[in-house]
Design a protein around this motif. Structure first.
Motif, PDB file in Angstrom:
ATOM      1  N   LEU A  75       0.843  -1.185   0.000  1.00 20.90           N
ATOM      2  CA  LEU A  75       0.000   0.000   0.000  1.00 20.90           C
ATOM      3  C   LEU A  75       0.881   1.238   0.000  1.00 20.90           C
ATOM      4  CD1 LEU A  75      -2.629  -0.996   2.723  1.00 20.90           C
ATOM      5  CD2 LEU A  75      -2.661  -1.485   0.277  1.00 20.90           C
ATOM      6  N   SER A  76       0.386   2.284  -0.646  1.00 18.80           N
ATOM      7  CA  SER A  76       1.093   3.563  -0.669  1.00 18.80           C
ATOM      8  C   SER A  76       0.138   4.665  -0.251  1.00 18.80           C
ATOM      9  CB  SER A  76       1.622   3.869  -2.071  1.00 18.80           C
ATOM     10  OG  SER A  76       2.507   2.876  -2.518  1.00 18.80           O
ATOM     11  N   CYS A  77       0.703   5.712   0.298  1.00 16.61           N
ATOM     12  CA  CYS A  77      -0.106   6.865   0.720  1.00 16.61           C
ATOM     13  C   CYS A  77       0.737   8.113   0.590  1.00 16.61           C
ATOM     14  CB  CYS A  77      -0.578   6.673   2.154  1.00 16.61           C
ATOM     15  SG  CYS A  77      -1.433   8.095   2.854  1.00 16.61           S
ATOM     16  N   ALA A  78       0.243   9.079  -0.156  1.00 16.17           N
ATOM     17  CA  ALA A  78       0.961  10.332  -0.372  1.00 16.17           C
ATOM     18  C   ALA A  78       0.207  11.483   0.283  1.00 16.17           C
ATOM     19  CB  ALA A  78       1.124  10.591  -1.861  1.00 16.17           C
TER      20      ALA A  78
ATOM     21  N   ARG B  81       8.961  12.615  -1.089  1.00 12.97           N
ATOM     22  CA  ARG B  81       7.622  12.640  -1.686  1.00 12.97           C
ATOM     23  C   ARG B  81       6.546  12.632  -0.611  1.00 12.97           C
ATOM     24  NH1 ARG B  81      10.427   8.972  -4.861  1.00 12.97           N
ATOM     25  NH2 ARG B  81       9.499   7.198  -3.817  1.00 12.97           N
ATOM     26  N   ASN B  82       6.950  12.751   0.673  1.00 14.75           N
ATOM     27  CA  ASN B  82       5.991  12.695   1.792  1.00 14.75           C
ATOM     28  C   ASN B  82       5.034  11.529   1.589  1.00 14.75           C
ATOM     29  OD1 ASN B  82       5.618  13.783   4.295  1.00 14.75           O
ATOM     30  ND2 ASN B  82       4.324  15.476   3.626  1.00 14.75           N
ATOM     31  N   THR B  83       5.615  10.391   1.310  1.00 18.28           N
ATOM     32  CA  THR B  83       4.854   9.190   1.016  1.00 18.28           C
ATOM     33  C   THR B  83       5.218   8.080   1.990  1.00 18.28           C
ATOM     34  OG1 THR B  83       4.744   9.763  -1.336  1.00 18.28           O
ATOM     35  CG2 THR B  83       4.389   7.453  -0.763  1.00 18.28           C
ATOM     36  N   VAL B  84       4.227   7.338   2.408  1.00 21.62           N
ATOM     37  CA  VAL B  84       4.452   6.205   3.291  1.00 21.62           C
ATOM     38  C   VAL B  84       3.974   4.933   2.599  1.00 21.62           C
ATOM     39  CG1 VAL B  84       2.212   6.358   4.470  1.00 21.62           C
ATOM     40  CG2 VAL B  84       4.186   5.384   5.656  1.00 21.62           C
ATOM     41  N   TYR B  85       4.652   3.834   2.896  1.00 20.71           N
ATOM     42  CA  TYR B  85       4.331   2.554   2.301  1.00 20.71           C
ATOM     43  C   TYR B  85       4.061   1.515   3.392  1.00 20.71           C
ATOM     44  CZ  TYR B  85       6.779   4.886  -1.511  1.00 20.71           C
ATOM     45  OH  TYR B  85       7.184   5.800  -2.452  1.00 20.71           O
ATOM     46  N   LEU B  86       3.250   0.529   3.059  1.00 20.73           N
ATOM     47  CA  LEU B  86       3.053  -0.609   3.941  1.00 20.73           C
ATOM     48  C   LEU B  86       3.245  -1.870   3.107  1.00 20.73           C
ATOM     49  CD1 LEU B  86       2.300  -1.435   6.853  1.00 20.73           C
ATOM     50  CD2 LEU B  86      -0.039  -1.774   6.009  1.00 20.73           C
ATOM     51  N   GLN B  87       4.366  -2.537   3.326  1.00 22.25           N
ATOM     52  CA  GLN B  87       4.633  -3.798   2.660  1.00 22.25           C
ATOM     53  C   GLN B  87       4.065  -4.920   3.512  1.00 22.25           C
ATOM     54  OE1 GLN B  87       6.112  -4.469  -0.385  1.00 22.25           O
ATOM     55  NE2 GLN B  87       5.516  -6.592   0.011  1.00 22.25           N
ATOM     56  N   MET B  88       3.144  -5.673   2.943  1.00 20.69           N
ATOM     57  CA  MET B  88       2.452  -6.721   3.685  1.00 20.69           C
ATOM     58  C   MET B  88       2.832  -8.072   3.098  1.00 20.69           C
ATOM     59  SD  MET B  88      -1.292  -4.907   4.059  1.00 20.69           S
ATOM     60  CE  MET B  88      -1.571  -4.871   2.292  1.00 20.69           C
TER      61      MET B  88
END
Length: 120
Positions: free
Chosen positions: A20-23, A74-81
């Motif tokens: 998942l990504s979130c910007a 990029r002020n982006t967060v990721y969730l690797q599941m």
């Protein structure tokens, strides 16, 4: 006004992986995190990361399987599941606030949610 735009998610078999990504729409570096809500259940904390990226927090249910990371440029967060289980099926929400403790306890900004479905 902070807007969080999510992407990713979908349908995967048990044991599979998703990211998942979130910007965030602002340049201010925020602490960010992820929550999830399964049908008939309350929204629960999944993971959070400080604005500096140095401190990460996870719920016991995902520790060792999920990894939160961020790209500050990029002020982006990721969730690797990874090693996904059917019980991970939920609507996943990105969250943000000015301190990681606030993200964990009750963030002020939310993404639109994205569905993750894990089939057995």
């Amino acid at each position: 006004q902070v807007q969080l735009v999510q992407s990713g998610g979908g349908l995967v078999q048990a044991g599979g992986s998703l990211r998942l990504s979130c910007a965030a729409s602002v340049r201010t570096v925020l602490a960010m995190g992820w929550f999830r809500q399964a049908p008939g259940k309350e929204r629960e904390f999944v993971a959070a990361i400080a604005g500096s990226g140095g401190n990460e927090y996870y719920s016991d249910s995902v520790k060792g399987r999920f990894t939160i990371s961020r790209a500050n440029a990029r002020n982006t967060v990721y969730l690797q599941m990874n090693s996904l289980k059917p019980e991970d099926t939920a609507l996943y929400y990105c969250a943000a606030d000015h301190a990681v403790g606030t993200v964990v306890a009750g963030p002020g900004y939310w993404g639109q949610g994205t569905q993750v479905t894990v089939s057995s």
